[in-house]
Design an enzyme around this catalytic site. Sequence first.
Site, PDB file in Angstrom:
ATOM      1  N   HIS A 101       0.843  -1.187   0.000  1.00 59.21           N
ATOM      2  CA  HIS A 101       0.000   0.000   0.000  1.00 59.21           C
ATOM      3  C   HIS A 101       0.880   1.240   0.000  1.00 59.21           C
ATOM      4  O   HIS A 101       1.747   1.401   0.860  1.00 59.21           O
ATOM      5  CB  HIS A 101      -0.929   0.016   1.216  1.00 59.21           C
ATOM      6  N   HIS A 222       2.549  -3.765   6.906  1.00 63.00           N
ATOM      7  CA  HIS A 222       1.619  -2.682   6.598  1.00 63.00           C
ATOM      8  C   HIS A 222       1.698  -1.653   7.729  1.00 63.00           C
ATOM      9  O   HIS A 222       2.457  -1.818   8.685  1.00 63.00           O
ATOM     10  CB  HIS A 222       0.187  -3.214   6.501  1.00 63.00           C
ATOM     11  N   GLU A 298       0.636  -4.844  11.096  1.00 62.70           N
ATOM     12  CA  GLU A 298       0.336  -3.417  11.009  1.00 62.70           C
ATOM     13  C   GLU A 298       1.246  -2.689  12.000  1.00 62.70           C
ATOM     14  O   GLU A 298       1.099  -2.825  13.211  1.00 62.70           O
ATOM     15  CB  GLU A 298      -1.134  -3.160  11.346  1.00 62.70           C
TER      16      GLU A 298
END
Length: 332
Positions: A101, A222, A298
């Site tokens: 991303h 992420h 994350e």
Amino acid sequence: MQDDGLLTFDILSNSLGKTLDLEKHDARENLPRASVTFTSYMTFSQMSSYLEGLPAQYPQRIRVDKPGRSFENRNIYRVRMTNNITNTVQKKVVFVDGGIHARELVSPAAALYVIETLIANTKLTETIEWQIMPMLNPDGYEYALNKDPLWRKNRSKSPSSTCYGVDLNRNFGFQWGGLGASSSPCSDIYKGTSAFSEPESRALRDAMLPLKGKVKAYITFHSFGQTILYPWGYSTQVKHPLTATMDTAAKAMAAQIKKTTLAVYSVGNSAVVYYPVAGASDDWAAYAMDIAHSYTIELRDKGVYGFKLPASQILPTVRDAWEAVKTLATLV
């Protein structure tokens, strides 16, 4: 919320635009060639220079190849690391990626930090071949770094819309098109026209598939949220058969992070902790590659800065990443 017909709200930032502008150009422009830094966000060109310089510095331990190219024709690199790179037949593989991303700028930094730390840690490369793809979405990353700091997708052009980009983490070929994925090209979670429609997701697939049976763990970095997640992400109703195994390992990673950096990471199934995500890389790795340990980590923070983590937080964050990877390597 609503009260007597009126909407009420809280102000989280009085100067978000100013903050984003200040952070937009914090990449170090004069970084020496083939160097790496964790005090600023590197450009893709700087990352490429660093990665391409590794084999010459460590010819017995590192190989770098390019399993694919992005939509805008940038290289997608893979770094292979072990103590004797010419003899990897009997070694298990730990696979790590970052940068899927675009706006999650600290993610590729974490993967680069794993590479740099493994160079000095020969014990962890004795019996493991590490394969690391630190930047899966170079087009999106450059766009986020220089033009739109909240850009998420790649930069492919839709044939049916004026909107750009596919969410690469909705483009993998397991449960593609299910919950948590959109059919609208303008959506941030657009799934693409078909599974593996994007060159970036195909690059990861093509790098991993020949390794089936050898890859014992997969980690994709992420941000943000400080959470260690495991499959299945496509449904809240279906449990992965190795949920208990992954949960135990994820808790061990979180405990090690807290012990060494004091950061608190939560643990859980991705669909339950956040929301269902169909077509994600961690689900695909667990299913198609039959990997017993597949995780999305994350990284920092918990929402104060969100996707625009200040450069001063890069080093503490990538240290979290290293502690997690190091711990997992001892468990697989």
